[in-house]
Design a protein around this motif. Structure first.
Motif, PDB file in Angstrom:
ATOM      1  N   ALA A   8       1.275  34.936 -36.781  1.00  0.00           N
ATOM      2  CA  ALA A   8       1.786  34.330 -35.936  1.00  0.00           C
ATOM      3  C   ALA A   8       3.381  34.652 -35.979  1.00  0.00           C
ATOM      4  CB  ALA A   8       1.578  32.880 -36.067  1.00  0.00           C
ATOM      5  N   ASP A   9       3.858  34.824 -37.044  1.00  0.00           N
ATOM      6  CA  ASP A   9       5.472  35.163 -37.473  1.00  0.00           C
ATOM      7  C   ASP A   9       5.572  36.313 -36.837  1.00  0.00           C
ATOM      8  OD1 ASP A   9       5.966  32.619 -38.626  1.00  0.00           O
ATOM      9  OD2 ASP A   9       5.529  33.609 -40.593  1.00  0.00           O
ATOM     10  N   PHE A  10       4.935  37.529 -36.918  1.00  0.00           N
ATOM     11  CA  PHE A  10       5.095  38.823 -36.343  1.00  0.00           C
ATOM     12  C   PHE A  10       5.046  38.711 -34.799  1.00  0.00           C
ATOM     13  CE2 PHE A  10       3.357  42.646 -34.771  1.00  0.00           C
ATOM     14  CZ  PHE A  10       4.286  43.630 -35.185  1.00  0.00           C
ATOM     15  N   LEU A  11       3.980  38.040 -34.189  1.00  0.00           N
ATOM     16  CA  LEU A  11       3.958  38.143 -32.806  1.00  0.00           C
ATOM     17  C   LEU A  11       4.991  37.468 -32.277  1.00  0.00           C
ATOM     18  CD1 LEU A  11       0.034  37.162 -32.499  1.00  0.00           C
ATOM     19  CD2 LEU A  11       1.255  39.341 -32.057  1.00  0.00           C
ATOM     20  N   TYR A  12       5.344  36.371 -32.749  1.00  0.00           N
ATOM     21  CA  TYR A  12       6.461  35.387 -32.264  1.00  0.00           C
ATOM     22  C   TYR A  12       8.133  36.152 -32.264  1.00  0.00           C
ATOM     23  CZ  TYR A  12       9.220  31.292 -31.089  1.00  0.00           C
ATOM     24  OH  TYR A  12      10.443  30.509 -30.298  1.00  0.00           O
ATOM     25  N   LYS A  25       8.177  39.588 -32.391  1.00  0.00           N
ATOM     26  CA  LYS A  25       8.292  40.545 -31.603  1.00  0.00           C
ATOM     27  C   LYS A  25       8.540  40.405 -30.130  1.00  0.00           C
ATOM     28  CE  LYS A  25       7.989  44.016 -34.369  1.00  0.00           C
ATOM     29  NZ  LYS A  25       8.927  45.068 -34.373  1.00  0.00           N
ATOM     30  N   VAL A  26       7.922  39.038 -29.806  1.00  0.00           N
ATOM     31  CA  VAL A  26       7.778  38.777 -28.242  1.00  0.00           C
ATOM     32  C   VAL A  26       8.916  37.925 -27.998  1.00  0.00           C
ATOM     33  CG1 VAL A  26       6.588  37.288 -26.630  1.00  0.00           C
ATOM     34  CG2 VAL A  26       5.338  38.879 -28.160  1.00  0.00           C
ATOM     35  N   TRP A  27       9.250  37.002 -28.873  1.00  0.00           N
ATOM     36  CA  TRP A  27      10.591  36.116 -28.499  1.00  0.00           C
ATOM     37  C   TRP A  27      11.938  36.758 -28.969  1.00  0.00           C
ATOM     38  CZ3 TRP A  27       5.604  34.285 -28.255  1.00  0.00           C
ATOM     39  CH2 TRP A  27       5.462  33.357 -27.193  1.00  0.00           C
ATOM     40  N   GLY A  28      11.741  37.686 -29.842  1.00  0.00           N
ATOM     41  CA  GLY A  28      12.999  38.317 -30.488  1.00  0.00           C
ATOM     42  C   GLY A  28      13.772  37.531 -31.149  1.00  0.00           C
ATOM     43  N   ARG A  29      13.058  36.599 -32.019  1.00  0.00           N
ATOM     44  CA  ARG A  29      13.780  35.754 -32.930  1.00  0.00           C
ATOM     45  C   ARG A  29      12.788  35.190 -34.256  1.00  0.00           C
ATOM     46  NH1 ARG A  29      14.008  32.574 -28.370  1.00  0.00           N
ATOM     47  NH2 ARG A  29      13.188  30.399 -28.760  1.00  0.00           N
ATOM     48  N   PRO A  30      13.019  34.709 -35.254  1.00  0.00           N
ATOM     49  CA  PRO A  30      11.989  34.313 -36.050  1.00  0.00           C
ATOM     50  C   PRO A  30      11.486  32.953 -35.670  1.00  0.00           C
ATOM     51  CG  PRO A  30      13.988  34.696 -37.302  1.00  0.00           C
ATOM     52  CD  PRO A  30      14.421  34.973 -35.701  1.00  0.00           C
ATOM     53  N   MET A  31      10.251  32.657 -36.024  1.00  0.00           N
ATOM     54  CA  MET A  31       9.682  31.659 -35.321  1.00  0.00           C
ATOM     55  C   MET A  31      10.242  30.209 -35.968  1.00  0.00           C
ATOM     56  SD  MET A  31       5.560  30.719 -35.026  1.00  0.00           S
ATOM     57  CE  MET A  31       5.008  31.461 -36.572  1.00  0.00           C
ATOM     58  N   VAL A  32      10.273  30.093 -36.881  1.00  0.00           N
ATOM     59  CA  VAL A  32      11.092  28.809 -37.763  1.00  0.00           C
ATOM     60  C   VAL A  32      10.475  27.625 -37.351  1.00  0.00           C
ATOM     61  CG1 VAL A  32      13.362  27.634 -37.983  1.00  0.00           C
ATOM     62  CG2 VAL A  32      13.530  30.082 -37.345  1.00  0.00           C
ATOM     63  N   GLY A  33       9.257  27.493 -37.354  1.00  0.00           N
ATOM     64  CA  GLY A  33       8.516  26.418 -37.184  1.00  0.00           C
ATOM     65  C   GLY A  33       8.096  26.082 -35.759  1.00  0.00           C
ATOM     66  N   ASP A  34       8.372  26.806 -34.759  1.00  0.00           N
ATOM     67  CA  ASP A  34       8.156  26.618 -33.409  1.00  0.00           C
ATOM     68  C   ASP A  34       6.676  27.265 -33.000  1.00  0.00           C
ATOM     69  OD1 ASP A  34       7.935  26.046 -30.637  1.00  0.00           O
ATOM     70  OD2 ASP A  34       9.396  27.648 -30.256  1.00  0.00           O
ATOM     71  N   LYS A  35       5.653  26.732 -33.807  1.00  0.00           N
ATOM     72  CA  LYS A  35       4.340  27.342 -33.380  1.00  0.00           C
ATOM     73  C   LYS A  35       3.508  27.060 -32.058  1.00  0.00           C
ATOM     74  CE  LYS A  35       3.219  28.088 -38.086  1.00  0.00           C
ATOM     75  NZ  LYS A  35       2.163  28.034 -39.062  1.00  0.00           N
ATOM     76  N   ASN A  36       4.136  25.674 -31.544  1.00  0.00           N
ATOM     77  CA  ASN A  36       3.703  25.335 -30.331  1.00  0.00           C
ATOM     78  C   ASN A  36       3.834  26.370 -29.197  1.00  0.00           C
ATOM     79  OD1 ASN A  36       2.476  23.191 -31.391  1.00  0.00           O
ATOM     80  ND2 ASN A  36       4.270  21.921 -31.163  1.00  0.00           N
ATOM     81  N   THR A  37       4.814  27.115 -29.050  1.00  0.00           N
ATOM     82  CA  THR A  37       5.163  27.761 -27.898  1.00  0.00           C
ATOM     83  C   THR A  37       4.332  29.129 -28.177  1.00  0.00           C
ATOM     84  OG1 THR A  37       7.621  27.458 -28.183  1.00  0.00           O
ATOM     85  CG2 THR A  37       7.018  29.581 -27.066  1.00  0.00           C
ATOM     86  N   LEU A  38       4.110  29.557 -29.158  1.00  0.00           N
ATOM     87  CA  LEU A  38       3.048  30.741 -29.520  1.00  0.00           C
ATOM     88  C   LEU A  38       1.621  30.235 -29.030  1.00  0.00           C
ATOM     89  CD1 LEU A  38       2.484  33.770 -30.149  1.00  0.00           C
ATOM     90  CD2 LEU A  38       2.080  32.859 -32.607  1.00  0.00           C
ATOM     91  N   ARG A  39       1.304  29.139 -29.755  1.00  0.00           N
ATOM     92  CA  ARG A  39       0.023  28.599 -29.180  1.00  0.00           C
ATOM     93  C   ARG A  39      -0.295  28.491 -27.726  1.00  0.00           C
ATOM     94  NH1 ARG A  39      -0.296  24.278 -34.239  1.00  0.00           N
ATOM     95  NH2 ARG A  39      -0.918  25.712 -35.879  1.00  0.00           N
ATOM     96  N   ALA A  40       0.815  27.850 -27.235  1.00  0.00           N
ATOM     97  CA  ALA A  40       0.656  27.468 -25.791  1.00  0.00           C
ATOM     98  C   ALA A  40       0.340  28.939 -25.003  1.00  0.00           C
ATOM     99  CB  ALA A  40       1.875  26.701 -25.011  1.00  0.00           C
ATOM    100  N   THR A  41       1.169  29.852 -25.106  1.00  0.00           N
ATOM    101  CA  THR A  41       1.100  31.270 -24.657  1.00  0.00           C
ATOM    102  C   THR A  41      -0.173  31.821 -24.777  1.00  0.00           C
ATOM    103  OG1 THR A  41       3.536  31.542 -24.921  1.00  0.00           O
ATOM    104  CG2 THR A  41       2.391  33.233 -24.459  1.00  0.00           C
TER     105      THR A  41
END
Length: 114
Positions: free
Chosen positions: A57-61, A63-79
């Motif tokens: 999840a960290d890698f995908l986030y 690469k796609v959002w261009g910044r570290p995930m830092v606890g924002d898993k909901n954005t990735l899950r929703a997408t």
């Protein structure tokens, strides 16, 4: 002197009935546009490039959002949830490997994150 053969980067990526147009950033199933958002396409492209490989999840986030995930898993899950629905007619799905990541496959195990 040597002349290097000019190579064009690939213009599309095909996986069965699923085709990704890398120039227009669009995905198709048998020519029908799946109408993906930019983030959905970027996510699908990463997964398709690494078909069958688990991506964290960290890698995908990152690469796609261009910044570290830092606890924002909901954005990735929703997408991913929206992408799954759009991929249904293609025979592919984004499978969840709990605690490991996501993978693009033909058939998923029954365990889902949604």
């Amino acid at each position: 002197f040597l002349r290097l053969a000019s190579r064009k980067p690939p213009q599309e990526l095909a996986l069965g009935a699923l085709t990704l147009d890398l120039v227009a950033n669009r995905a198709f199933k048998n020519g029908e546009d799946l109408l993906l958002t930019q983030k959905e396409f970027a996510l699908l492209f990463l997964l398709a490039q690494n078909e069958g490989e688990i991506l964290t999840a960290d890698f995908l986030y990152e690469k796609v959002w261009g910044r570290p995930m830092v606890g924002d898993k909901n954005t990735l899950r929703a997408t991913i949830s929206k992408l799954r629905k759009k991929l249904t007619p293609t025979g592919f799905d984004v499978c969840v490997w709990r605690g490991q990541g996501y993978v693009l496959e033909k058939n998923c195990f029954p365990t889902r994150e949604d």
